[in-house]
Design an enzyme around this catalytic site. Structure first.
Site, PDB file in Angstrom:
ATOM      1  N   SER A 125       0.835  -1.199   0.000  1.00 55.70           N
ATOM      2  CA  SER A 125       0.000   0.000   0.000  1.00 55.70           C
ATOM      3  C   SER A 125       0.870   1.249   0.000  1.00 55.70           C
ATOM      4  O   SER A 125       1.976   1.252   0.562  1.00 55.70           O
ATOM      5  CB  SER A 125      -0.865  -0.013   1.261  1.00 55.70           C
ATOM      6  OG  SER A 125      -1.456   1.244   1.478  1.00 55.70           O
ATOM      7  N   TYR A 150      -2.339  -1.173  10.788  1.00 50.99           N
ATOM      8  CA  TYR A 150      -2.519  -1.738   9.440  1.00 50.99           C
ATOM      9  C   TYR A 150      -1.319  -1.383   8.561  1.00 50.99           C
ATOM     10  O   TYR A 150      -0.725  -2.237   7.895  1.00 50.99           O
ATOM     11  CB  TYR A 150      -3.814  -1.206   8.807  1.00 50.99           C
ATOM     12  CG  TYR A 150      -3.883  -1.424   7.317  1.00 50.99           C
ATOM     13  CD1 TYR A 150      -4.133  -2.690   6.792  1.00 50.99           C
ATOM     14  CD2 TYR A 150      -3.646  -0.374   6.418  1.00 50.99           C
ATOM     15  CE1 TYR A 150      -4.165  -2.899   5.416  1.00 50.99           C
ATOM     16  CE2 TYR A 150      -3.679  -0.575   5.046  1.00 50.99           C
ATOM     17  CZ  TYR A 150      -3.936  -1.845   4.546  1.00 50.99           C
ATOM     18  OH  TYR A 150      -3.955  -2.043   3.191  1.00 50.99           O
ATOM     19  N   LYS A 154       1.882  -3.750   6.713  1.00 56.31           N
ATOM     20  CA  LYS A 154       2.345  -3.729   5.310  1.00 56.31           C
ATOM     21  C   LYS A 154       3.852  -3.477   5.257  1.00 56.31           C
ATOM     22  O   LYS A 154       4.578  -4.131   4.501  1.00 56.31           O
ATOM     23  CB  LYS A 154       1.610  -2.648   4.522  1.00 56.31           C
ATOM     24  CG  LYS A 154       0.136  -2.930   4.281  1.00 56.31           C
ATOM     25  CD  LYS A 154      -0.074  -4.138   3.387  1.00 56.31           C
ATOM     26  CE  LYS A 154      -1.548  -4.468   3.207  1.00 56.31           C
ATOM     27  NZ  LYS A 154      -1.773  -5.802   2.651  1.00 56.31           N
TER      28      LYS A 154
HETATM   29  P1  NAD Z   1     -10.720  -7.411   0.896  1.00 55.94           P
HETATM   30  O1  NAD Z   1     -10.957  -7.420   2.347  1.00 55.94           O
HETATM   31  O2  NAD Z   1     -11.882  -7.263  -0.016  1.00 55.94           O
HETATM   32  O3  NAD Z   1      -9.906  -8.724   0.452  1.00 55.94           O
HETATM   33  C1  NAD Z   1      -9.018  -9.396   1.327  1.00 55.94           C
HETATM   34  C2  NAD Z   1      -9.410 -10.862   1.316  1.00 55.94           C
HETATM   35  O4  NAD Z   1      -8.547 -11.574   2.197  1.00 55.94           O
HETATM   36  C3  NAD Z   1     -10.845 -11.076   1.804  1.00 55.94           C
HETATM   37  O5  NAD Z   1     -11.523 -11.883   0.856  1.00 55.94           O
HETATM   38  C4  NAD Z   1     -10.664 -11.808   3.137  1.00 55.94           C
HETATM   39  O6  NAD Z   1     -11.735 -12.698   3.405  1.00 55.94           O
HETATM   40  C5  NAD Z   1      -9.341 -12.516   2.909  1.00 55.94           C
HETATM   41  N1  NAD Z   1      -8.618 -12.873   4.128  1.00 55.94           N
HETATM   42  C6  NAD Z   1      -8.282 -12.088   5.187  1.00 55.94           C
HETATM   43  N2  NAD Z   1      -7.597 -12.811   6.094  1.00 55.94           N
HETATM   44  C7  NAD Z   1      -7.468 -14.081   5.590  1.00 55.94           C
HETATM   45  C8  NAD Z   1      -6.867 -15.273   6.060  1.00 55.94           C
HETATM   46  N3  NAD Z   1      -6.247 -15.336   7.240  1.00 55.94           N
HETATM   47  N4  NAD Z   1      -6.953 -16.363   5.276  1.00 55.94           N
HETATM   48  C9  NAD Z   1      -7.588 -16.320   4.083  1.00 55.94           C
HETATM   49  N5  NAD Z   1      -8.176 -15.228   3.590  1.00 55.94           N
HETATM   50  C10 NAD Z   1      -8.109 -14.108   4.341  1.00 55.94           C
HETATM   51  O7  NAD Z   1      -9.646  -6.277   0.586  1.00 55.94           O
HETATM   52  P2  NAD Z   1      -9.121  -5.713  -0.800  1.00 55.94           P
HETATM   53  O8  NAD Z   1      -9.524  -4.297  -0.880  1.00 55.94           O
HETATM   54  O9  NAD Z   1      -9.451  -6.634  -1.898  1.00 55.94           O
HETATM   55  O10 NAD Z   1      -7.568  -5.727  -0.526  1.00 55.94           O
HETATM   56  C11 NAD Z   1      -6.735  -6.803  -0.927  1.00 55.94           C
HETATM   57  C12 NAD Z   1      -5.348  -6.574  -0.383  1.00 55.94           C
HETATM   58  O11 NAD Z   1      -4.880  -5.303  -0.868  1.00 55.94           O
HETATM   59  C13 NAD Z   1      -5.281  -6.486   1.148  1.00 55.94           C
HETATM   60  O12 NAD Z   1      -4.084  -7.087   1.570  1.00 55.94           O
HETATM   61  C14 NAD Z   1      -5.253  -4.988   1.410  1.00 55.94           C
HETATM   62  O13 NAD Z   1      -4.611  -4.694   2.606  1.00 55.94           O
HETATM   63  C15 NAD Z   1      -4.467  -4.497   0.211  1.00 55.94           C
HETATM   64  N6  NAD Z   1      -4.741  -3.081  -0.105  1.00 55.94           N
HETATM   65  C16 NAD Z   1      -6.027  -2.678  -0.297  1.00 55.94           C
HETATM   66  C17 NAD Z   1      -6.289  -1.348  -0.563  1.00 55.94           C
HETATM   67  C18 NAD Z   1      -7.704  -0.866  -0.751  1.00 55.94           C
HETATM   68  O14 NAD Z   1      -7.931   0.328  -0.700  1.00 55.94           O
HETATM   69  N7  NAD Z   1      -8.682  -1.712  -1.005  1.00 55.94           N
HETATM   70  C19 NAD Z   1      -5.243  -0.427  -0.654  1.00 55.94           C
HETATM   71  C20 NAD Z   1      -3.929  -0.882  -0.470  1.00 55.94           C
HETATM   72  C21 NAD Z   1      -3.697  -2.224  -0.194  1.00 55.94           C
HETATM   73  C1  UD1 Z   2      -7.226   4.916   3.659  1.00 50.82           C
HETATM   74  C2  UD1 Z   2      -6.183   4.514   4.666  1.00 50.82           C
HETATM   75  C3  UD1 Z   2      -5.036   3.848   3.932  1.00 50.82           C
HETATM   76  C4  UD1 Z   2      -5.535   2.709   3.059  1.00 50.82           C
HETATM   77  C5  UD1 Z   2      -6.600   3.253   2.119  1.00 50.82           C
HETATM   78  C6  UD1 Z   2      -7.201   2.163   1.284  1.00 50.82           C
HETATM   79  C7  UD1 Z   2      -6.398   6.122   6.525  1.00 50.82           C
HETATM   80  C8  UD1 Z   2      -5.751   7.237   7.268  1.00 50.82           C
HETATM   81  N1  UD1 Z   2      -5.730   5.661   5.435  1.00 50.82           N
HETATM   82  O1  UD1 Z   2      -6.650   5.872   2.799  1.00 50.82           O
HETATM   83  O2  UD1 Z   2      -4.092   3.356   4.867  1.00 50.82           O
HETATM   84  O3  UD1 Z   2      -4.473   2.124   2.327  1.00 50.82           O
HETATM   85  O4  UD1 Z   2      -7.639   3.842   2.885  1.00 50.82           O
HETATM   86  O5  UD1 Z   2      -7.832   2.738   0.167  1.00 50.82           O
HETATM   87  O6  UD1 Z   2      -7.457   5.649   6.892  1.00 50.82           O
HETATM   88  N2  UD1 Z   2     -13.136  11.050   3.146  1.00 50.82           N
HETATM   89  C9  UD1 Z   2     -14.148  11.931   3.474  1.00 50.82           C
HETATM   90  N3  UD1 Z   2     -15.300  11.424   4.005  1.00 50.82           N
HETATM   91  C10 UD1 Z   2     -15.496  10.083   4.202  1.00 50.82           C
HETATM   92  C11 UD1 Z   2     -14.450   9.195   3.845  1.00 50.82           C
HETATM   93  C12 UD1 Z   2     -13.275   9.716   3.333  1.00 50.82           C
HETATM   94  O7  UD1 Z   2     -14.015  13.137   3.306  1.00 50.82           O
HETATM   95  O8  UD1 Z   2     -16.554   9.688   4.708  1.00 50.82           O
HETATM   96  C13 UD1 Z   2     -11.890  11.612   2.572  1.00 50.82           C
HETATM   97  C14 UD1 Z   2     -10.665  11.340   3.424  1.00 50.82           C
HETATM   98  O9  UD1 Z   2     -10.442  12.395   4.328  1.00 50.82           O
HETATM   99  C15 UD1 Z   2      -9.578  11.249   2.362  1.00 50.82           C
HETATM  100  C16 UD1 Z   2     -10.292  10.749   1.099  1.00 50.82           C
HETATM  101  O10 UD1 Z   2     -11.675  10.960   1.340  1.00 50.82           O
HETATM  102  O11 UD1 Z   2      -9.089  12.510   2.093  1.00 50.82           O
HETATM  103  C17 UD1 Z   2     -10.046   9.296   0.847  1.00 50.82           C
HETATM  104  O12 UD1 Z   2     -10.311   8.573   2.040  1.00 50.82           O
HETATM  105  P1  UD1 Z   2     -10.265   6.984   2.099  1.00 50.82           P
HETATM  106  O13 UD1 Z   2     -11.080   6.422   0.991  1.00 50.82           O
HETATM  107  O14 UD1 Z   2     -10.582   6.581   3.491  1.00 50.82           O
HETATM  108  O15 UD1 Z   2      -8.752   6.644   1.725  1.00 50.82           O
HETATM  109  P2  UD1 Z   2      -7.398   7.171   2.409  1.00 50.82           P
HETATM  110  O16 UD1 Z   2      -7.651   7.947   3.631  1.00 50.82           O
HETATM  111  O17 UD1 Z   2      -6.596   7.809   1.337  1.00 50.82           O
END
Ligand code: NAD
Ligand code: UD1
Length: 342
Positions: A125, A150, A154
């Protein structure tokens, strides 16, 4: 064609990546404990692609179960999505986050070593850049001080992968640093399905649009940014999925450790995102301006040049596409995957 194991592949990013891989001709095996997902997502992936996925209900901390999966399938590479990802929850339950996220990584590395599987992509991330690095973020910058457990999981997992690859030069690792994934598959069959009140901006916006939430609170409009609201690098989840496809192509040919930012390279403000959503979809988003959210940075975005140079990947979809697709998913699935026969 190669077979790819998606650990945590039933989730938001994993399901979209499964579509991209299957459409490109890869075989896909998914291992997920459904801690934050539903098997219905995998059925929808099969519907979209017309292809079969081998699905295991499995906790990726369970070495015996992982060993069985490696025995029953000839896996060429792993994509490690499995983890807990809610920032606020990680502050309240840090031990649960360290236990789940670090253990999945260790178990995957152990069982891959036993099975002779040498290639892994990891879902990292942008949060690992911390608070001090200048924007835009570049892969050569050091990892920073994270603001929550969290984020630390990472950063720690990146370190674990780097150490493991140093000790075993035959291990190939790609660390993918995602920026802010939004949107859904254009079919509206798969998308982001948050439990409870969404923490992230786009699912909150779509829930206001559909009437599940009354009003969006914009967290701060007094930042030193173009319109006073925070800037982020929002990337369409299908572009992100295609980034994984390119990274799989790369890792099947190369060894060592590489880090790639997956982002658009352009910041978008909260105000711009909400206004684009309204314009594209013809809906009004009730909103109020509230105080800043603790831990938020004013603005960050990717320098995405390395992924273009080495993977031949860049984003293709617009913010408007992401807003349209997110709304299409929400409208077709007002309760996400819940209430669907599984
Ligand atoms: P998500 O929660 O939809 O997907 C994660 C999956 O992992 C889920 O299906 C969950 O059931 C599974 N899981 C969790 N713990 C497990 C375990 N112990 N064994 C087996 N399965 C398990 O999240 P996502 O948004 O698809 O994110 C996927 C990955 O990307 C995550 O590692 C997340 O931290 C990372 N990531 C996500 C974002 C975001 O904004 N969505 C941003 C940066 C990084
Ligand atoms: C957040 C996490 C980041 C994670 C990412 C996944 C925090 C501090 N950071 O990022 O670690 O990897 O999600 O996508 O939580 N916002 C509003 N109103 C809302 C929700 C969000 O104004 O109800 C604003 C937030 O202030 C931010 C932007 O929208 O500026 C995006 O927010 P969000 O989607 O939560 O993502 P991040 O904060 O960038």
């Amino acid at each position: 064609m190669a077979t790819i194991l998606l650990a945590g592949g039933a989730g938001y990013i994993g399901s979209h990546t499964a579509v991209a891989l299957l459409n490109a001709g890869y075989d896909v095996v998914i291992a997920d404990n459904f801690a934050n997902s539903s098997p219905e997502a995998v059925r929808r992936v099969e519907r979209i692609t017309g292809k079969q996925v081998r699905l295991y209900e499995a906790d990726c901390r369970d070495n015996a179960r992982l060993a069985q999966i490696f025995r029953e399938n000839s896996i060429d590479a792993v994509i490690h999505f499995a983890g807990l990802k809610a920032v606020g929850e990680s502050v309240a339950y840090p031990v649960r986050y360290y236990r789940n996220n670090i253990d999945t990584t260790l178990s995957l590395l152990e069982t891959m070593a036993d099975a002779g599987v040498k290639r892994i992509l990891f879902s990292s991330s942008a949060t690992v850049y911390g608070e001090e690095n200048p924007i835009p973020y570049l892969e050569t910058m050091p990892r920073g001080v994270c603001t929550n457990p969290y984020g630390w999981t990472k950063a720690m997992m990146e370190q674990i992968f780097e150490d493991a690859a140093k000790a075993d030069p035959s291990l190939s690792v790609v660390l993918l640093r995602y920026f802010n994934p939004i949107g859904a598959h254009p079919s509206g069959l798969i998308g982001e399905d948050p439990q409870g009140i969404p923490n992230n901006l786009m699912p909150y916006v779509t829930q206001v649009a559909i009437g599940k939430r009354e009003c969006l609170t914009v967290f701060g409009n007094d930042y030193d940014t173009k319109d006073g609201t925070c800037g982020r690098d929002y990337i369409h989840v299908m572009d992100l999925a295609e980034g994984h496809l390119k990274a799989i192509g790369y890792i099947l040919q190369h060894s060592g450790v590489e880090v790639f930012n997956l982002g658009t390279g352009t910041p978008v403000s909260v105000k711009e995102l909400v206004e684009t959503f309204e314009a594209v979809n013809g809906v009004q988003i009730r909103r109020i301006y509230g105080g800043r959210r603790a831990g938020d940075l004013p603005e960050y975005y990717a320098n995405a040049d390395k992924a273009l140079a080495m993977l031949g990947w860049k984003t293709e979809r617009s913010l408007a596409d992401a807003c349209r697709d997110a709304w299409n998913w929400q409208k077709q699935n007002p309760n996400g995957y819940r209430g669907v026969e599984t």
